[in-house]
Design an enzyme around this catalytic site. Structure first.
Site, mmCIF file in Angstrom:
data_model
loop_
_atom_site.group_PDB
_atom_site.id
_atom_site.type_symbol
_atom_site.label_atom_id
_atom_site.label_comp_id
_atom_site.label_asym_id
_atom_site.label_seq_id
_atom_site.Cartn_x
_atom_site.Cartn_y
_atom_site.Cartn_z
ATOM 1 N N GLY A 18 2.540 1.255 10.446
ATOM 2 C CA GLY A 18 3.648 2.277 10.665
ATOM 3 C C GLY A 18 4.408 3.264 12.513
ATOM 4 C CB SER A 74 5.498 -2.430 11.884
ATOM 5 O OG SER A 74 5.295 -1.313 12.105
ATOM 6 C CD GLU A 86 -3.087 4.670 7.121
ATOM 7 O OE1 GLU A 86 -3.186 4.805 5.531
ATOM 8 O OE2 GLU A 86 -2.228 4.717 7.436
ATOM 9 C CG ASN A 100 -1.631 1.062 1.063
ATOM 10 O OD1 ASN A 100 -1.812 2.333 0.476
ATOM 11 N ND2 ASN A 100 -1.948 1.316 2.391
ATOM 12 C CG HIS A 135 -5.655 1.370 5.367
ATOM 13 N ND1 HIS A 135 -4.794 1.850 6.589
ATOM 14 C CD2 HIS A 135 -4.973 0.820 5.160
ATOM 15 C CE1 HIS A 135 -3.822 2.098 6.641
ATOM 16 N NE2 HIS A 135 -3.492 0.622 6.091
ATOM 17 C CE LYS A 193 0.603 2.865 4.570
ATOM 18 N NZ LYS A 193 0.153 3.014 5.961
ATOM 19 C CD GLU A 222 -3.131 -3.584 7.691
ATOM 20 O OE1 GLU A 222 -2.398 -3.973 6.840
ATOM 21 O OE2 GLU A 222 -3.662 -2.160 7.416
HETATM 22 C C1 PEP Z 1 -0.269 -0.694 6.190
HETATM 23 O O1 PEP Z 1 -0.631 1.045 6.020
HETATM 24 O O2 PEP Z 1 -1.332 -0.916 5.720
HETATM 25 C C2 PEP Z 1 0.929 -0.600 7.085
HETATM 26 C C3 PEP Z 1 0.597 -1.831 7.182
HETATM 27 O O3 PEP Z 1 1.949 -0.602 7.114
HETATM 28 P P1 PEP Z 1 3.010 -0.476 7.890
HETATM 29 O O4 PEP Z 1 3.931 -2.085 7.399
HETATM 30 O O5 PEP Z 1 3.931 0.502 7.779
HETATM 31 O O6 PEP Z 1 2.877 -0.421 8.826
#
Ligand code: PEP
Length: 252
Positions: free
Chosen positions: A175, A215, A99, A9, A97, A11, A169
């Site tokens: 993040g 992450s 966000e 992703n 997601h 973003k 997630e």
């Molecule tokens: C995400 O935004 O779906 C995500 C998993 O981000 P990150 O890998 O940076 O934690």
């Protein structure tokens, strides 16, 4: 047999030049490696979707949108519909997601409509969900996830579920550099599969790919992906560097 998937992703990162450079690197590298049944997906920003899809045509790299609106058209400034995505050859979309849920107030009810709309247009969805840190601290993480799935997804028929990839997630791991331990990921993924099994039956539940996101990086991917109910990852930060993303893909 369910597929392994590594999805990046991007973003609101990577302008057109950077997106082209990154997808070229991924295409070149994945042309030459044996990665079996692993699907590799990238999700660029809307304005670069068409170009990146054209470049990726015929390669191992699939291209997904990061979001879409639940209506076909109308007075929804700034939004993009399933039909518009399909019109430029995009058949995959990330929905829900964290966000989008946190910053744009996307609710389970809205996501249920988006899921139906996408699938009604024969689009595949990567459906994201996961608990906040306070949910986990108060040991409510299982009930939060259960409600997100029941309210956002379980209105789908078994046939419609065939268009769905799930992405667990935990918001506290996105993040932040914090990762759920492989055991925590497996525990939740097994729970999710048991929910699918109760609703749709064991056979169907076994066919649904469940990704972990939060992450994931080259150093921890292998251990997380080795768990029996973890079928790959949704990757944020580490998807922005070809070497890191490819290292994660190669863990399969
Ligand atoms: C995400 O935004 O779906 C995500 C998993 O981000 P990150 O890998 O940076 O934690």
């Amino acid at each position: 047999m369910r597929k392994n998937i590594v999805a990046g992703n991007w973003k609101m990162n990577n302008d057109l030049d950077a997106s082209i450079e990154l997808v070229h690197e991924l295409i070149l590298a994945t042309d030459n490696i044996e990665i079996g049944y692993t699907r590799i997906v990238v999700a660029p920003t809307f304005v670069n979707l068409q170009k990146i899809r054209e470049i990726a045509e015929g390669s191992r790299i699939e291209v997904a949108a990061q979001n879409m609106h639940q209506e076909s058209n109308g007075a929804f400034t700034g939004e993009v519909s399933a039909e518009m995505l399909q019109n430029i050859g995009i058949n995959d979309v990330i929905l829900g997601h964290s966000e989008r849920r946190l910053y744009y107030n996307e609710t389970d009810k809205m996501l249920a409509k988006k899921a139906s709309k996408a699938i009604g247009n024969n689009m595949n969805i990567i459906f994201c969900f996961g608990e906040l840190l306070e949910d986990r601290k108060s040991e409510n993480h299982f009930s939060v996830v259960e409600n997100q799935l029941k309210n956002g997804l379980f209105h789908l028929t078994a046939k419609e579920l065939g268009f769905v990839v799930l992405a667990y997630e935990p918001v506290w791991a996105i993040g932040t550099g914090e990762t759920a331990s492989p055991e925590q990921a497996q525990e939740m993924h097994a729970f999710i599969r048991s929910l699918l099994s109760s609703k749709y039956g064991k056979e169907i539940a076994e066919e649904v790919s469940i990704l972990y996101g939060g992450s994931v990086k080259p150093s921890n991917a292998k251990e997380i992906f080795s768990k029996p109910d973890v079928d790959g990852g949704l990757i944020g930060g580490a998807a922005l560097k070809a070497d890191d993303f490819l290292a994660i893909v190669k863990t399969f």
